[in-house]
Motif scaffolding. Sequence first.
Motif, PDB file in Angstrom:
ATOM      1  N   THR A   1       0.794  -1.215   0.041  1.00 14.46           N
ATOM      2  CA  THR A   1      -0.003  -0.014   0.008  1.00 14.46           C
ATOM      3  C   THR A   1       0.867   1.213   0.080  1.00 14.46           C
TER       4      THR A   1
ATOM      5  N   SER B   1      -6.904   5.839  -6.406  1.00 16.36           N
ATOM      6  CA  SER B   1      -5.800   6.583  -6.286  1.00 16.36           C
ATOM      7  C   SER B   1      -4.709   5.789  -5.804  1.00 16.36           C
ATOM      8  N   ASP B   2      -4.886   5.165  -4.978  1.00 12.20           N
ATOM      9  CA  ASP B   2      -3.889   4.114  -4.469  1.00 12.20           C
ATOM     10  C   ASP B   2      -3.283   3.329  -5.269  1.00 12.20           C
TER      11      ASP B   2
ATOM     12  N   ASP C   1      -7.626   3.312   5.430  1.00 16.25           N
ATOM     13  CA  ASP C   1      -8.348   4.413   5.542  1.00 16.25           C
ATOM     14  C   ASP C   1      -8.293   5.447   4.407  1.00 16.25           C
ATOM     15  N   SER C   2      -7.859   4.968   3.457  1.00 14.24           N
ATOM     16  CA  SER C   2      -7.637   5.662   2.056  1.00 14.24           C
ATOM     17  C   SER C   2      -8.942   6.519   1.692  1.00 14.24           C
ATOM     18  N   SER C   3      -9.154   7.605   1.432  1.00 12.75           N
ATOM     19  CA  SER C   3     -10.333   8.354   0.835  1.00 12.75           C
ATOM     20  C   SER C   3     -10.432   8.148  -0.765  1.00 12.75           C
ATOM     21  N   ASN C   4      -9.324   7.669  -1.367  1.00  9.80           N
ATOM     22  CA  ASN C   4      -9.664   7.292  -2.506  1.00  9.80           C
ATOM     23  C   ASN C   4      -8.723   5.929  -3.023  1.00  9.80           C
ATOM     24  N   ARG C   5      -9.375   4.775  -2.955  1.00 12.46           N
ATOM     25  CA  ARG C   5      -8.755   3.538  -3.256  1.00 12.46           C
ATOM     26  C   ARG C   5      -8.191   3.525  -4.509  1.00 12.46           C
TER      27      ARG C   5
ATOM     28  N   ALA D   1      -4.863  -1.132  -1.391  1.00 14.84           N
ATOM     29  CA  ALA D   1      -5.223   0.174  -1.058  1.00 14.84           C
ATOM     30  C   ALA D   1      -5.133   0.441   0.683  1.00 14.84           C
ATOM     31  N   ASN D   2      -4.754   1.335   1.049  1.00 18.54           N
ATOM     32  CA  ASN D   2      -4.764   1.585   2.420  1.00 18.54           C
ATOM     33  C   ASN D   2      -6.261   1.559   3.055  1.00 18.54           C
TER      34      ASN D   2
ATOM     35  N   LYS E   1      -0.957   5.289  -7.690  1.00 20.48           N
ATOM     36  CA  LYS E   1       0.334   5.293  -6.909  1.00 20.48           C
ATOM     37  C   LYS E   1       1.208   4.300  -7.176  1.00 20.48           C
TER      38      LYS E   1
ATOM     39  N   GLN F   1       1.398   0.099   6.772  1.00 16.80           N
ATOM     40  CA  GLN F   1       0.321  -0.079   7.903  1.00 16.80           C
ATOM     41  C   GLN F   1       0.568  -1.235   8.484  1.00 16.80           C
TER      42      GLN F   1
END
Length: 375
Positions: A122, A188-189, A182-186, A179-180, A192, A126
């Motif tokens: 991720t 985007s993860d 607590d990500s607000s935009n998975r 994806a993290n 990235k 984490q």
Amino acid sequence: MISQRELIWRKAKSGIVLGVTGTVAFGGIGVWSGNEKFFEQFIAPILTFVDPEWSHRAAVNLARFHLQKRGILDDPPNLRANLGPLEVPNPIGIAAGFDKNAECISGLRRTGYGWVEIGSVTPIPQEGNAKPRVFRLPQDKAVLNRYGFNNDGHEQVYSRVQQFKSEHPGYIVGVNLGANKDSSNRISDYCKGIERFSDTADYFVINISSPNTPNLRDLQKSETLPELLQNVMLTRDSQTRRVPVFLKVAPDITDADIKSISKIVLSKETKVDGIIISNTTIKRDNLESDAKLTQESGGLSGKPLERTSTFLVAKFYSELKGQVPIIGVGGIWDGKDAFAKIQAGASAVQIYSVVAYKGLGVVNAMKKELSEILK
């Protein structure tokens, strides 16, 4: 003058030390040799009394520090296989989840695996879910986990992959992206991850099928999957290297899901280079292990998943009509199981849970058996 009692105690102590030393040496030599029968008969029963996550960590360190005997590296020609546009010396790789942080790629290569898939990784490091989060189900030859994408994050893992690839540029390393929590935009993860690893990964896996990150599997749905894959492919195509992208799916899907996913991954804007079938299952059908264990939350892997995943490979192969390569994963215990996945339509296979029961060296026995079957 030594008393009789003192003499007896010294002899007993010497015997205990000798016995313990001999047992440790016997076990150490057995583990080092990579003999899967030795591991299954002597080591695996002992490990039932050991924390499974500790055992996993120990296995990673065995490979990391090359404490495993060198395996078969000169594979017979009939084992050569393709992962989409990539060629591997044999069709048996190790699935993501074992080497989460790219710590032991070199040791896994040395042991004889055709390729290694690291991660899931991720963007931000984490811890994953609270412990205990891994459970052995020996009566079912299964493992249940709820790790929750515990990993060191893009930057640390990237440096390790880059270091390995600088030494072994021809060996295939896949990077499984997550994806993290607590990500607000998975979406985007995942993009990235492609940007970070595009100059070193041999292929990417978009892992949207783990049951251990809340709502992650929602990205498999027909309403959300096209948007995810469009963004992923646009990001991939904007990089200097065009790295193949694979999609990893869950086994807990319907025939309608199979048709929907197949249609999406064949569409021009969202066509992937391969599909991995499958991740762990949340089902608990016909298990024989202690109900206290089987009812733990998380994903189940190992032998109970074998028939389901093989059936899914065949279903997807029929829908995809050979246009998208398949990697089969789930419950592979020997060369015959690997061959069954290939017969169903897989180009190659991955193993993981069997390592907990037969050791890292099991890959070499599988390769020998599979080669004989193919002959």
